[in-house]
Design an enzyme around this catalytic site. Structure first.
Site, PDB file in Angstrom:
ATOM      1  N   PHE A  29      -3.698  -4.137  -7.451  1.00  0.00           N
ATOM      2  CA  PHE A  29      -3.708  -4.351  -6.004  1.00  0.00           C
ATOM      3  C   PHE A  29      -4.854  -5.270  -5.612  1.00  0.00           C
ATOM      4  CE2 PHE A  29      -2.242   0.189  -6.554  1.00  0.00           C
ATOM      5  CZ  PHE A  29      -0.942  -0.200  -6.759  1.00  0.00           C
ATOM      6  N   SER A  42      -0.332  -0.609   4.866  1.00  0.00           N
ATOM      7  CA  SER A  42      -0.964  -0.032   3.673  1.00  0.00           C
ATOM      8  C   SER A  42      -0.029  -0.151   2.468  1.00  0.00           C
ATOM      9  CB  SER A  42      -1.294   1.443   3.935  1.00  0.00           C
ATOM     10  OG  SER A  42      -1.758   2.050   2.764  1.00  0.00           O
ATOM     11  N   TRP A  81      -0.085  -3.640   1.378  1.00  0.00           N
ATOM     12  CA  TRP A  81      -1.367  -3.924   0.720  1.00  0.00           C
ATOM     13  C   TRP A  81      -1.293  -3.545  -0.767  1.00  0.00           C
ATOM     14  CZ3 TRP A  81      -4.892  -1.015  -2.028  1.00  0.00           C
ATOM     15  CH2 TRP A  81      -6.172  -1.556  -2.218  1.00  0.00           C
ATOM     16  N   HIS A  82      -0.572  -2.448  -1.040  1.00  0.00           N
ATOM     17  CA  HIS A  82      -0.505  -1.973  -2.414  1.00  0.00           C
ATOM     18  C   HIS A  82       0.371  -2.857  -3.291  1.00  0.00           C
ATOM     19  CE1 HIS A  82      -2.311   1.732  -0.851  1.00  0.00           C
ATOM     20  NE2 HIS A  82      -2.656   1.958  -2.099  1.00  0.00           N
ATOM     21  N   GLY A  83       1.362  -3.508  -2.713  1.00  0.00           N
ATOM     22  CA  GLY A  83       2.176  -4.360  -3.564  1.00  0.00           C
ATOM     23  C   GLY A  83       3.267  -5.074  -2.804  1.00  0.00           C
TER      24      GLY A  83
END
Lengths: 498, 499
Positions: free
Chosen positions: A498, A327, A330-332
C-alpha cells in the site's frame, strides 16, 4: 530492506552505534542518510519520488508560513493559502495516482465506455508501485495541512524535514506519523537511555514474534487454501478466512511494533497503531483500535473537513461512507478493496441508524451492556462482521471473493475440523498446533492490553535472572520457530503493497 | 560506574545465554547426514594416509574398512553425492586443514563440467556442514556460489527443483536452514551416531546394466571448469608433498565420458601421476555389480574395486600397514563394528538377488540347500552364483547342496547328495544325516554347516563368518515359465521354527 532480513539485522545496529557516537546536532543528518539508504535498498531510483514529495511539501510549508506572516489582505491571503495547500495536495496525489491508480482508472474508464459500446483502448502503463508511497505521501500531506491550519510552524531546516518524511522505521508501512509528534522529537534528540533501549528491544522482539512465528506461519495455511478454493471448499475457506484476520493483524501490527521499538531505541516515540482491535465490541470501536494512524488521518484530514457529524445525520452517514470508500481505495486499486472499505462504512452507518432499535431491545429484554456475556457476544459479532469484510481484502479479486462466500455458505464439511484434514493445508500437525499456541499467546497479550496491563512492564519488573532468561528464550524461540532463512522466500509485510 | 557495570553484566549474560541456547539448538536441529559421514574423520587424532575424493561413484565404490582389513591402509572416503570437481576441490582443501595424507585418490569424472556444484543444494550441505566454520570453508562457499555454469543451468530451467534457496548464509550458518526441522526431530537427532564405513556408503540392490564401448574418433581437446579444479587439486597436493592417484571409476559411461576418461590420461602424463581408467579394466560385471540406473556400484562391485585399489596402492605407494600400530588400535574395533553391520544387513535381506550379491567377496562360509533347484535356471541367479565362483555348469535338477568358502575363494556343487548321503569335495567330505522324522543336518568334515527341515521348499542358505552363524534363511520363490525366479518370501530361523 525488510525488517525480517539479515541486512536489517546488520543495518540497524550499525545505524544505532553511529547515531549515538555522533554529536547531537548532526545526528538527524545521519538518520536521514540511513533512511534514504534503507529506501534505496529496494529501488534506488524511486528515492527521487521520496525527494519529490519532500520538496513539494517542504516548499508548501514555507510558502504557507510566508503568507501567514504577511499582514492585511485577509480574503486574498486566505485564498492564496488555500491555493498552496491545494497545489501541494494535487502535486502529491497526482504522483500517487499515476503510480498506484492509473491502470485501475483506465480499466474503469474502458469499462464505462464499453457500456455504450465504445471500444476504448488505453495502453497499460508498466508502472512499478513504489514501496510505501501511500504512507509517506499521506504523512507529508498531513504536514502541509497542519501548517495551513496553524497547528505547527513550518520547518525551516530542509534536511530535518526530509527526515520527518523518510524516517526509516516507519517509512514504508507506517505508523503514519503527524508532524506535531515526530518533527518536534527529531529537533531535540535524546541521550541514550538503557531503559528505553531495553523497552524498545522487547517491543521489537514482540513484533518479530508476531511476524515470523505467527503471520508467516498462518500465511502458509491461508495461501494454500485461497490458492485453490475449489479444492478447499466450505469450512476450509471459513477456517482460512478466520485465520487471515489473525494473519493480517500479526503482519501489520508486527511491522508497526518493530518500527516503534526501533524508533524507541533511537529515542523517538511513535504513535500506537493497534490497540487490541479484535476485542472491540463494535465496528466503530474496531476502527478506533485498528491502524489508528490511518483512521485518525482520515478523520482529521477528510471526515472533519467534509463536515463530520456537524451537518445532520444524512451528511454524517455520507461522510463516513466517503471516508471508508477512500480508505478502501487507499489500500489498493481494486474493486474488492473499495467494496471492503464500503462494507466497513456501511456497517457503521447501519449500526448508528438502528441504534434506537438496539437500545429499545436492550431495555425491553433487561440486558446489561456492561455484563461479560453481552460484551463477549458483541465482540464475537464484531469479529464476524470484520472477518467477512476481510474476504474482499484477501481475495484476488471481487469475483473470487463472491465465490468464496458462496462456498462458505453452501458447502457443508464441518467434519474436516475433526478428522485431521486441516493438517493438509500447508501446515503439518506440529506447525498447526504451534500456530494455535501462538494465537493463544497473542490473545492473552491483547487481553492484558485491554485490561490496561502492559506486559512489557510486568516482565521488566521481575528479578534479573528471570529477565535474562526471558530475553534469551524469546530470541531463541523466535529464531527456532520463526519462518525465516534460505528455505523461506523473505515474505514482504502485507502492508508494503500500500 | 557501578550502574554501568551492572548493565554491562546484564547484556553479557543475556548474550551468553542466548548464544548457548542457539548453539545447543543448532546442534540438535542440524541435519545429521554430514556429521554422521565425517564423525570418524574428526574423531581421529592421527593422520589418515589415504583420502578418496570424488562424487557418489567414490562413496559407493571404495570401502576404507576393507582396505584396513586387507592391507592395513588408514583411509577415508570423502566422496560426495552429486559433487562436481570444484566441490571436490573444496572438500579436499577443508579436509587438508585437519589431516596430512600421503596419497590423494581422485575420481576424475566431470572434467568437462561447466558447473562448480550440484544443483541439489542439500548435497552441498552434506559435503560441508560437518566442517567447522573456518577461512577455508568461507572461501569454499564464496567460490562455489559464484557459479556461472550453475546460473545458466537454472536460467535454462534444466536444474533440478531447488530443495533450498542457494545462499551463502545457508552453508555458513546451517541453523538458518535447519531451525525449521524442529518438527521432525527424532531419536537420531538427540543421539547422533557415526556411519561405520569411514565415509563410504553401501547401497544394496542389483540393477543389471551394460557397458558400451565407443570408438572415439573425436578426441577431447580440453575440459572445462572441472578440469581447472582437477589441476588445482593436483598442484595443491604436489605443493604439500602428497602423492596423487587419478581414477576414472567404472560405470556405463557415455561417449563423452569415455572421452573424458581418455583425456584424463593426458593430464596424468602431463603431471606425472598415476592414473587408473577402470573403464578399460575388465573388473566389474555390469550385469550384477550395480545398484541403480545412475550407475552406482553395489557392495559386490565395490569389493572388487576396493580390492584392486588396495593392491595397486600397496604396490605403487609407500603406504604403511597400520594393523599392528597401537595408535590405530581403534580401527580393529571399528572393523568389528563394521562386520557386525554387514552381518545385520545380510540378515535383513528378503531378496534372493540382493542376498547372493552381498555374499560375494566377503569372508563368509556359505552352505546352500536347494529343495527346488529350478531356481538355478534363473539367468540372474546364475550370474550371481558365478560371481561366487560356483561352476554354474554343474548346477541342475540334481543339485542338492552348494558349499562356498570365503565368499567365493572355493566352491563345490553337490549333485545327488541326498541319494548317496556323503561326497568328497575340494572343501572336504560332506555328510547329510537325518536327526529325526522332521529334520536333518549337513556336515563338512564332521562340522555342522546346515540344519534343515524335511518337506521345506525353496532354497535354504546358512552363512558363517568364522565360527559365528550370521544367518540361516529359507527363500521361497515362484518359477515363471521363462525361468525367472520371483522372490515370494524369506523366512529366518526364528520365524520358521527350524531347529
Amino acid at each position: 530492506m525488510l525488517f525480517n532480513s539479515m541486512q536489517f539485522l546488520l543495518f540497524f545496529p550499525a545505524v544505532l552505534l553511529v547515531y549515538y557516537i555522533l554529536p547531537e546536532k548532526i545526528r538527524y543528518l545521519w538518520l536521514l542518510a540511513a533512511s534514504y539508504f534503507f529506501y534505496m535498498c529496494w529501488n534506488a531510483q524511486y528515492a527521487l519520488l521520496l525527494l519529490y514529495t519532500t520538496a513539494v511539501t517542504y516548499c508548501s510549508g514555507l510558502l504557507l508560513a510566508r503568507c501567514q506572516g504577511r499582514r492585511g489582505r485577509g480574503a486574498k491571503k486566505k485564498g492564496l493559502r488555500k491555493c498552496i495547500v491545494a497545489g501541494s495536495v494535487f502535486l502529491n496525489l497526482a504522483v500517487l495516482f499515476y503510480f498506484k491508480y492509473i491502470n485501475f482508472a483506465a480499466e474503469l474508464l474502458a469499462q464505462a465506455f464499453a457500456n455504450f459500446d465504445v471500444d476504448l483502448r488505453i495502453p497499460e502503463f508498466d508502472v512499478l508501485l513504489p514501496v510505501g508511497i501511500s504512507f509517506f505521501t499521506f504523512q507529508a500531506l498531513s504536514y502541509t495541512i497542519d501548517v495551513y491550519r496553524g497547528d505547527i510552524y513550518a520547518e525551516k531546516n530542509f534536511f530535518r524535514y526530509a527526515l520527518f518524511v523518510s524516517f526509516f522505521p516507519q517509512l514504508v508501512a507506517g505508523p503514519i506519523e503527524r508532524s506535531k509528534n515526530l518533527l518536534r522529537q527529531l529537533a531535540v534528540p535524546k541521550k541514550f537511555s538503557f531503559e528505553r533501549a531495553r523497552e524498545g528491544l522487547l517491543q521489537m522482539l514482540w513484533g518479530y514474534f508476531l511476524k515470523l512465528v505467527l503471520a508467516d506461519r498462518i500465511a502458509v495455511f491461508v495461501d494454500t487454501v485461497y490458492a485453490d478454493t475449489a479444492a478447499y471448499p466450505g469450512v476450509y475457506l471459513l477456517a482460512a478466512t478466520v485465520l487471515f484476520a489473525v494473519q493480517i493483524y500479526c503482519d501489520f501490527a508486527g511491522y508497526s511494533t518493530i518500527a516503534m521499538g526501533a524508533a524507541r531505541i533511537l529515542g523517538i516515540e511513535l504513535m500506537e497503531n493497534f490497540n487490541a482491535p479484535y476485542l472491540s465490541t463494535s465496528v466503530a470501536q474496531f476502527w478506533r483500535n485498528w491502524h489508528i494512524s490511518l483512521t485518525s488521518w482520515f478523520k482529521d484530514y477528510l471526515y472533519i473537513p467534509l463536515g463530520g457529524s456537524r451537518k445532520g445525520a444524512f451528511r454524517k452517514y455520507l461522510n463516513k461512507l466517503i471516508v471508508f470508500l477512500a480508505s478502501g481505495l487507499w489500500h489498493g486499486a481494486e474493486v474488492s478493496f473499495v467494496v471492503w472499505g464500503g462494507l466497513n462504512g456501511l456497517y457503521q452507518v447501519i449500526g448508528e441508524a438502528i441504534k434506537p432499535v438496539r437500545d429499545r431491545l436492550v431495555s425491553l429484554f433487561h440486558l446489561h451492556r456492561s455484563s461479560f456475556g453481552h460484551k463477549l457476544l458483541c465482540t464475537v459479532f464484531t469479529f464476524c462482521l470484520i472477518d467477512f469484510s476481510w474476504i474482499f481484502f484477501r481475495a484476488s479479486d471481487f469475483a473470487q471473493a463472491t465465490e468464496i462466500i458462496r462456498s462458505i455458505f453452501s458447502v457443508h464439511n464441518v467434519w474436516i475440523l475433526f478428522d485431521g484434514s486441516l493438517y493438509g493445508c500447508g501446515l503439518d500437525r506440529p506447525n498447526f498446533w504451534l500456530m494455535l499456541a501462538g494465537i493463544a499467546v497473542l490473545a492473552f497479550a491483547d487481553f492484558c492490553r485491554y485490561r490496561g496491563i502492559v506486559v512489557r512492564d510486568v516482565i521488566l519488573r521481575q528479578d534479573y535472572w528471570f529477565r535474562w532468561l526471558f530475553l534469551a528464550l524469546s530470541v531463541t524461540a523466535i529464531l527456532t520457530f520463526g519462518i525465516w532463512g534460505p528455505n523461506y522466500d523473505a515474505a514482504n509485510f502485507i502492508y508494503f503493497q500500500f | 560506574m557501578r550502574k554501568i557495570l551492572k548493565r554491562a553484566v546484564s547484556c553479557i549474560a543475556v548474550l551468553l545465554l542466548t548464544a548457548g541456547m542457539l548453539v545447543f539448538l543448532a546442534d540438535l536441529t542440524e541435519r545429521k547426514a554430514s556429521r554422521e559421514k565425517y564423525a570418524d574423520f574428526f574423531a581421529q587424532e592421527q593422520d589418515f594416509d589415504v583420502l578418496f575424493m570424488g562424487s557418489s561413484h567414490v562413496i559407493n565404490a571404495v570401502y576404507p574398512m576393507e582396505l584396513w582389513n586387507d592391507h592395513g591402509i588408514v583411509s577415508y572416503n570423502f566422496g560426495g553425492h552429486s559433487n562436481q570437481l570444484a566441490t571436490t576441490y573444496w572438500v579436499m582443501k577443508n579436509a587438508l586443514d585437519y589431516t596430512s595424507p600421503k596419497l590423494m585418490v581422485i575420481d576424475c569424472m566431470g572434467i568437462t563440467s561447466e558447473r562448480k556444484s550440484s544443483d541439489a543444494f542439500s548435497m552441498l550441505h552434506q559435503s560441508f556442514d560437518a566442517f567447522p566454520l573456518s577461512a577455508t570453508k568461507m572461501r569454499a562457499v564464496w567460490d562455489l556460489l559464484d557459479d556461472p555454469g550453475m546460473d545458466a543451468l537454472i536460467d535454462k530451467g534444466e536444474a533440478r527443483d531447488g530443495d533450498e534457496t542457494r545462499t551463502k548464509l545457508g552453508l555458513l550458518w546451517e541453523f538458518s536452514v535447519y531451525h525449521a526441522r524442529w518438527n521432525e526431530l527424532t531419536q537420531d537427532d538427540f543421539e547422533p551416531s557415526a556411519t561405520l564405513e569411514k565415509g563410504a556408503e553401501s547401497r544394496i540392490g542389483v540393477y543389471p546394466t551394460s557397458y558400451e564401448h565407443y570408438d572415439l574418433y573425436q578426441k577431447l581437446e580440453s575440459g572445462d571448469v572441472g578440469e581447472e579444479y582437477l589441476r588445482r587439486m593436483i598442484e595443491d597436493c604436489r605443493a604439500k608433498g602428497i602423492d596423487v592417484l587419478l581414477l576414472y571409476l567404472p560405470f556405463p559411461a557415455s561417449a563423452k565420458q569415455q572421452q573424458e576418461a581418455e583425456y584424463t590420461e593426458k593430464l596424468a602424463l602431463e603431471y606425472g601421476v598415476n592414473y587408473i581408467n577402470f573403464l578399460e579394466e575388465d573388473l566389474v560385471d555390469y550385469g550384477i555389480d550395480y545398484f541403480d540406473a545412475d550407475s552406482h556400484v553395489n557392495p559386490s562391485g565395490a569389493r572388487k574395486i576396493t580390492e584392486y585399489l588396495g593392491r595397486y596402492i600397496k604396490e605403487h605407494y609407500d603406504i604403511p600397514d597400520r594393523r599392528l600400530d597401537s595408535a590405530y588400535g581403534s580401527w580393529n574395533e571399528d572393523y568389528s563394528a563394521y562386520t557386525d553391520m554387514k552381518d545385520r544387513n545380510l540378515a535383513q535381506q528378503t531378496s534372493l538377488y540382493n542376498y547372493l550379491m552381498l555374499l560375494a567377496g566377503d569372508d563368509l562360509d556359505i552352505a546352500m540347500d536347494a529343495y527346488d533347484p529350478a531356481v538355478f535356471q534363473d539367468a540372474l541367479v546364475q550370474k550371481l552364483m558365478q560371481n561366487l565362483h560356483v561352476d554354474v555348469q554343474q548346477l541342475g535338477e540334481e543339485t542338492d547342496v552348494v558349499l562356498i568358502h570365503e565368499g567365493g575363494e572355493q566352491a563345490a556343487v553337490l549333485n545327488g547328495l541326498r541319494d548317496t548321503g556323503s561326497a568328497d569335495t575340494p572343501l572336504g567330505t560332506v555328510h547329510i544325516r537325518d536327526m529325526d522324522e522332521d529334520s536333518y543336518r549337513i556336515f563338512l568334515d564332521g562340522l555342522e554347516v546346515l540344519q534343515g527341515r524335511k518337506g521345506d521348499r525353496g532354497l535354504r542358505i546358512t552363512v558363517y563368518r568364522g565360527d559365528k552363524l550370521v544367518d540361516n534363511v529359507l527363500f521361497h520363490y515362484a518359477i515363471h515359465t521363462d525361468g525367472t525366479a520371483e522372490n515370494v518370501s524369506a523366512i529366518r530361523e526364528s520365524e520358521s521354527g527350524t531347529p
